[in-house]
Design a protein around this motif. Structure first.
Motif, PDB file in Angstrom:
ATOM      1  N   ASP A  42       0.866  -1.178   0.000  1.00 25.22           N
ATOM      2  CA  ASP A  42       0.000   0.000   0.000  1.00 25.22           C
ATOM      3  C   ASP A  42       0.905   1.231   0.000  1.00 25.22           C
ATOM      4  N   SER A  43       0.896   1.969  -1.094  1.00 22.88           N
ATOM      5  CA  SER A  43       1.808   3.110  -1.222  1.00 22.88           C
ATOM      6  C   SER A  43       1.434   4.271  -0.306  1.00 22.88           C
ATOM      7  N   ALA A  44       0.245   4.214   0.305  1.00 26.26           N
ATOM      8  CA  ALA A  44      -0.163   5.275   1.230  1.00 26.26           C
ATOM      9  C   ALA A  44       0.504   5.122   2.593  1.00 26.26           C
ATOM     10  N   ASP A  45       1.159   3.981   2.814  1.00 31.48           N
ATOM     11  CA  ASP A  45       1.835   3.722   4.088  1.00 31.48           C
ATOM     12  C   ASP A  45       3.318   4.068   3.939  1.00 31.48           C
ATOM     13  N   PRO A  46       3.820   5.071   4.663  1.00 22.58           N
ATOM     14  CA  PRO A  46       5.224   5.482   4.543  1.00 22.58           C
ATOM     15  C   PRO A  46       6.202   4.350   4.847  1.00 22.58           C
ATOM     16  N   ILE A  47       5.842   3.487   5.799  1.00 20.97           N
ATOM     17  CA  ILE A  47       6.744   2.380   6.161  1.00 20.97           C
ATOM     18  C   ILE A  47       6.876   1.398   4.994  1.00 20.97           C
ATOM     19  N   GLN A  48       5.759   1.147   4.301  1.00 21.04           N
ATOM     20  CA  GLN A  48       5.812   0.246   3.154  1.00 21.04           C
ATOM     21  C   GLN A  48       6.554   0.888   1.986  1.00 21.04           C
ATOM     22  N   CYS A  49       6.421   2.189   1.846  1.00 22.32           N
ATOM     23  CA  CYS A  49       7.179   2.904   0.808  1.00 22.32           C
ATOM     24  C   CYS A  49       8.683   2.790   1.079  1.00 22.32           C
ATOM     25  N   MET A  50       9.037   2.879   2.356  1.00 21.75           N
ATOM     26  CA  MET A  50      10.444   2.762   2.731  1.00 21.75           C
ATOM     27  C   MET A  50      10.950   1.340   2.446  1.00 21.75           C
ATOM     28  N   PHE A  51      10.128   0.333   2.737  1.00 22.22           N
ATOM     29  CA  PHE A  51      10.499  -1.052   2.457  1.00 22.22           C
ATOM     30  C   PHE A  51      10.723  -1.249   0.958  1.00 22.22           C
ATOM     31  N   THR A  52       9.849  -0.661   0.161  1.00 22.61           N
ATOM     32  CA  THR A  52       9.983  -0.778  -1.294  1.00 22.61           C
ATOM     33  C   THR A  52      11.296  -0.158  -1.764  1.00 22.61           C
ATOM     34  N   LYS A  53      11.599   1.030  -1.258  1.00 22.18           N
ATOM     35  CA  LYS A  53      12.802   1.756  -1.699  1.00 22.18           C
ATOM     36  C   LYS A  53      14.083   1.130  -1.185  1.00 22.18           C
ATOM     37  N   GLU A  54      14.083   0.727   0.095  1.00 26.11           N
ATOM     38  CA  GLU A  54      15.322   0.273   0.722  1.00 26.11           C
ATOM     39  C   GLU A  54      15.551  -1.231   0.599  1.00 26.11           C
ATOM     40  N   VAL A  55      14.501  -1.994   0.340  1.00 24.35           N
ATOM     41  CA  VAL A  55      14.648  -3.449   0.255  1.00 24.35           C
ATOM     42  C   VAL A  55      14.414  -3.964  -1.157  1.00 24.35           C
TER      43      VAL A  55
END
Length: 365
Positions: A261-274
């Motif tokens: 869910d791109s609305a969740d900052p934590i998931q956005c961070m997981f996408t970018k960093e992992v």
């Protein structure tokens, strides 16, 4: 035993028993002088009391029920806990009811009510027979015969609201007669026909919701059946450009299906960093990512995909938590990933960078 139950929707204003326009009911309850007769309205999925009448010395009673033009109502008459009459009333009906305290009833003056009485009588006979059967094969044979008769009735009466109790009939509290996933087709045919005649009926609107639910179940079943031939449940969703992308069309040895869910900052961070470093390390070795977004705001999702420069396949059906993809892949938490290797799901669910890298290193040697 409850014969049918309609899907709950927000209740409309209850109809009142009054002297206004609508349907008139003149009745007689034999051997019941000065007895109570309760008038109840089927308010989609529950019965609501409209009025309580007192019979005359000869058992007679009379009431008028408000019924909007072109919008019939299911109304039931009770004496104590016994239903003495089932009525499907239209505006202008002048109905005569002759009943006894055992529930035997003759209704005249309303074609819809007469049909409803026949439907209920047929159901009562069937349930009585089924309750007496002890042989399993005979039980199945009787059920199949009754189911086929019910299908025939629904198909033969496409513009009659009496098909609704037929569609919702139960053998018991948890055993609907129309229990097959493909029965969604019968629900859809009946719903579409009834909408042309009764577009404002709350019964038809409830039927529309139930039809949509059944169609979704049928869709999921078909996807699972298709999965048996290709090794995994297929998905087909639009990408950021609106072009449909099928999971089965992805040409890669290993496909990581990622739900997020791109609305969740934590998931956005997981996408970018992992995920981004993961893709950079394994893409040339045979990895592709099919990223399923559960965002309902597709504009925001597309902006995040563009802003992060995500190089893989990004799709979104816009249904959020209602997306069939969640049920098909049994997704319980976000983010969550499933790995497909050579057309076969090799793990139902994988979470975290360590788990992903361990599996990919094993598969892409």
């Amino acid at each position: 035993m409850k014969n049918f139950n309609l899907l709950a929707i927000p209740a409309a204003l209850l109809l009142a028993v009054s002297c206004g326009s609508g349907a008139t009911v003149n009745g007689k309850l034999s051997d019941a002088p000065e007895a109570k007769v309760v008038v109840k309205l089927l308010d989609v999925n529950r019965l609501t009391v409209l009025d309580t009448l007192t019979t005359g010395k000869d058992g007679s009673f009379r009431c008028k029920v408000e019924v909007a033009e072109g919008d019939p109502e299911f109304v039931y008459l009770f004496h104590n806990d016994t239903k003495i009459a089932s009525l499907l009333l239209e505006s202008g009906d002048n109905v005569k009811v002759e009943a006894d305290t055992l529930g035997n009833c003759i209704v005249t003056g309303s074609e819809n009510s007469s049909k409803l009485s026949e439907v209920e009588a047929r159901s009562a006979r069937f349930l009585g027979e089924m309750n007496r059967i002890t042989d399993t094969r005979e039980f199945v044979r009787k059920y199949i015969a009754y189911y086929r008769e019910s299908v025939k009735y629904v198909m033969s009466n496409p513009y009659s609201l009496t098909v609704i109790p037929v569609l919702y009939e139960n053998l018991g509290d948890y055993a609907p007669v129309f229990a097959q996933a493909t029965d969604a087709l019968h629900f859809r045919a009946a719903c579409d026909s009834l909408k042309t005649v009764y577009p404002d009926s709350r019964y038809v609107k409830a039927l529309e919701k139930e039809t949509a639910r059944r169609e979704q179940e049928l869709k999921v079943q078909n996807e699972l059946m298709q999965a048996s031939s290709i090794g995994f449940p297929d998905l087909k969703m639009p990408d950021v450009k609106g072009v449909d992308c099928k999971l089965s069309d992805v040409n890669a040895k290993v496909v990581l299906v990622n739900f997020w869910d791109s609305a969740d900052p934590i998931q956005c961070m997981f996408t970018k960093e992992v995920l981004v470093p993961l893709y950079q390390d394994y893409h040339k070795r045979g990895l592709e990512i099919y990223s399923v977004s559960l965002d309902t705001d597709k504009a925001h999702w597309a902006s995040v995909v563009s802003g992060q420069g995500l190089p893989w396949i990004n799709v979104n059906d816009g249904k959020g938590a209602a997306s069939p993809s969640l049920r098909v892949y049994n997704v319980q938490t976000l983010p969550s990933s499933v790995l497909i290797c050579d057309g076969t799901v090799i793990s139902s669910s994988i979470q975290g960078e360590t788990g992903l890298r361990r599996e990919l290193s094993r598969l892409l040697k």
